[in-house]
Design an enzyme around this catalytic site. Structure first.
Site, short mmCIF file in Angstrom:
data_model
loop_
_atom_site.label_atom_id
_atom_site.label_comp_id
_atom_site.label_asym_id
_atom_site.label_seq_id
_atom_site.Cartn_x
_atom_site.Cartn_y
_atom_site.Cartn_z
N ALA A 82 0.72 -1.33 0.08
CA ALA A 82 0.13 -0.03 -0.13
C ALA A 82 0.92 1.36 0.03
O ALA A 82 1.84 1.25 -0.81
CB ALA A 82 -1.08 -0.18 1.27
N SER A 83 0.44 2.25 0.78
CA SER A 83 1.19 3.64 0.75
C SER A 83 2.78 3.32 1.21
O SER A 83 3.38 4.44 1.06
CB SER A 83 0.68 4.59 1.70
OG SER A 83 -0.63 4.77 1.28
N LEU A 84 3.29 2.58 1.58
CA LEU A 84 4.66 2.16 1.89
C LEU A 84 5.50 2.37 0.52
O LEU A 84 6.56 2.71 0.41
CB LEU A 84 4.95 0.94 2.41
CG LEU A 84 6.36 0.59 2.86
CD1 LEU A 84 7.04 1.57 3.98
CD2 LEU A 84 6.21 -0.86 3.76
N LYS A 86 4.88 4.67 -1.44
CA LYS A 86 5.19 5.92 -1.99
C LYS A 86 6.82 6.38 -2.10
O LYS A 86 7.33 7.20 -2.63
CB LYS A 86 4.46 7.02 -1.15
CG LYS A 86 2.98 6.90 -1.20
CD LYS A 86 2.10 8.03 -0.28
CE LYS A 86 0.75 8.35 -0.64
NZ LYS A 86 -0.11 7.06 -0.83
#
Length: 375
Positions: A82-84, A86
């Protein structure tokens, strides 16, 4: 690393740890009790790992990668992080800057000519200070839920000029997933390669991350990989863990499934440890680029941007720990998956958590805080 070597390594390291590390204390029994309590409360299934100077000093797995098959977790188990993700998109931009193909101070429209917001710079997208429209509050309602939407549809919506900026770029911080989707499209335009290929060739392959990929979808069903852990949510009514995409409240997994750049990376705990090592070595991400990513963002008024009580660089939340010095961290959450990577470079300490269970209030799940209590 195979499962037998992994187990032997953990046994050796846990026995010998106190003889070679004098920088901080670690009580592995207390840590295991902490993880077990969370597991009992349906707040954790997966793998938790702590590394010190490239050596694993603690690792624990709880639950199954596939509950129906009773499959065990190991280092080859893949998770949607997921947002890891980014940080990888952010460093993709910084690699292009290292190659003199762009500058983070450049305006986005220089590379995406139809991008309507002429005052947004690349750094604004990287630091969540762009002022882009709120996707959930303004754009979400206009999406066609009968199709898979992604970066292309989002950019067309922005280009329509129907959705104005919330504020002047650089004047305020607000977390923005579509900012990172825009960065992925910008990477494609500048590099001349699709996002998956660019990330593999520029980051994953040079780092030795052979089990990591930047997908074009966040829908588990579109990712054909037998090593990918099945994602679950805990249903408080039936008191069972159910497959995340089977839950009616998660029907958006399908029609938001085509976005990438903000949360589409699939990885393993072993590969994320390799990535951490690569950051220390400074060969792929040069020291000056790493420093730029790990420097708190300043707003136009010169104040540091407040990012939910911490600071934010480029793809990293930043703060200081009284016990461990500088903290560089990011978490990720997607229906069925929760992840967190935390680095304390002053102590050469790294904590990685990968779970195939949606964890409400995941920010409260904090192994570093447990370590701080032990000092």
């Amino acid at each position: 690393m195979g499962k037998p070597n992994f187990i032997l390594a953990c046994i050796f390291i846990l026995i010998s740890f106190h003889t070679y590390c004098q920088e901080f204390k670690i009580d592995t029994t207390q840590l295991s009790q902490y993880l077990n309590r969370n597991h009992t409360n349906n707040q954790f299934d997966g793998i938790a790992l702590i590394a010190y100077k490239d050596s694993i000093i603690y690792s624990k797995t709880i639950g199954y990668s596939n509950n129906k098959m009773k499959s065990q977790f190991d280092y080859s188990t893949k998770f949607q992080i997921a947002s890891l993700s980014k940080q990888f998109t952010s460093f993709g931009i910084l690699i292009l800057e290292q190659e003199n193909k762009l500058k983070t101070e450049d305006y986005v429209y220089h590379y995406l000519p139809k991008f309507p917001f002429k005052k947004i710079k690349i750094k604004h997208l990287m630091s969540h200070t762009s002022g882009l429209p709120s996707f959930v509050d303004s754009m979400w309602q206009d999406l066609d839920t009968t199709i898979v939407n992604g970066n292309k549809e989002m950019l067309l919506m922005l280009e329509s000029k129907k959705y104005p900026l919330q504020w002047s770029p650089g004047s305020k911080w607000e977390y923005s997933d579509i900012g990172y989707c825009t960065l992925a499209s910008l990477i494609e335009k500048v590099s001349g390669r699709n996002f998956k290929e660019f990330m593999n060739q520029s980051i994953f392959k040079p780092s030795g991350m052979t089990n990591t990929s930047a997908e074009f979808s966040t829908d588990y069903r579109a990712i054909k990989d037998l090593d990918l852990a099945m994602g679950y949510v805990y249903d408080s009514i039936s008191k069972k863990k159910i497959v995340a995409y089977d839950s009616p409240q998660n029907n958006f997994i399908y029609w938001l499934g085509g976005f990438y750049g903000d949360g589409s990376v699939v990885s393993t705990i072993e590969d994320l440890l390799k990535w951490d090592k690569a950051l220390y070595e400074g060969k792929i991400i040069h020291p000056e680029s790493l420093k730029k990513a790990m420097t708190p963002t300043k707003l136009n008024n010169e104040n540091l941007a407040d990012a939910w009580g911490t600071f934010y660089g480029f793809g990293w939340f930043l703060y200081d720990s009284e016990k461990f010095g500088r903290v560089q961290t990011h978490s990720g959450g997607h229906p069925g998956y929760s992840s967190k990577l935390t680095r304390c470079p002053d102590k050469n300490l790294t904590i990685i958590i990968l779970s195939n269970l949606s964890l409400p209030e995941f920010w409260k799940f904090n192994i570093l805080k447990e370590l701080e209590k032990q000092q």
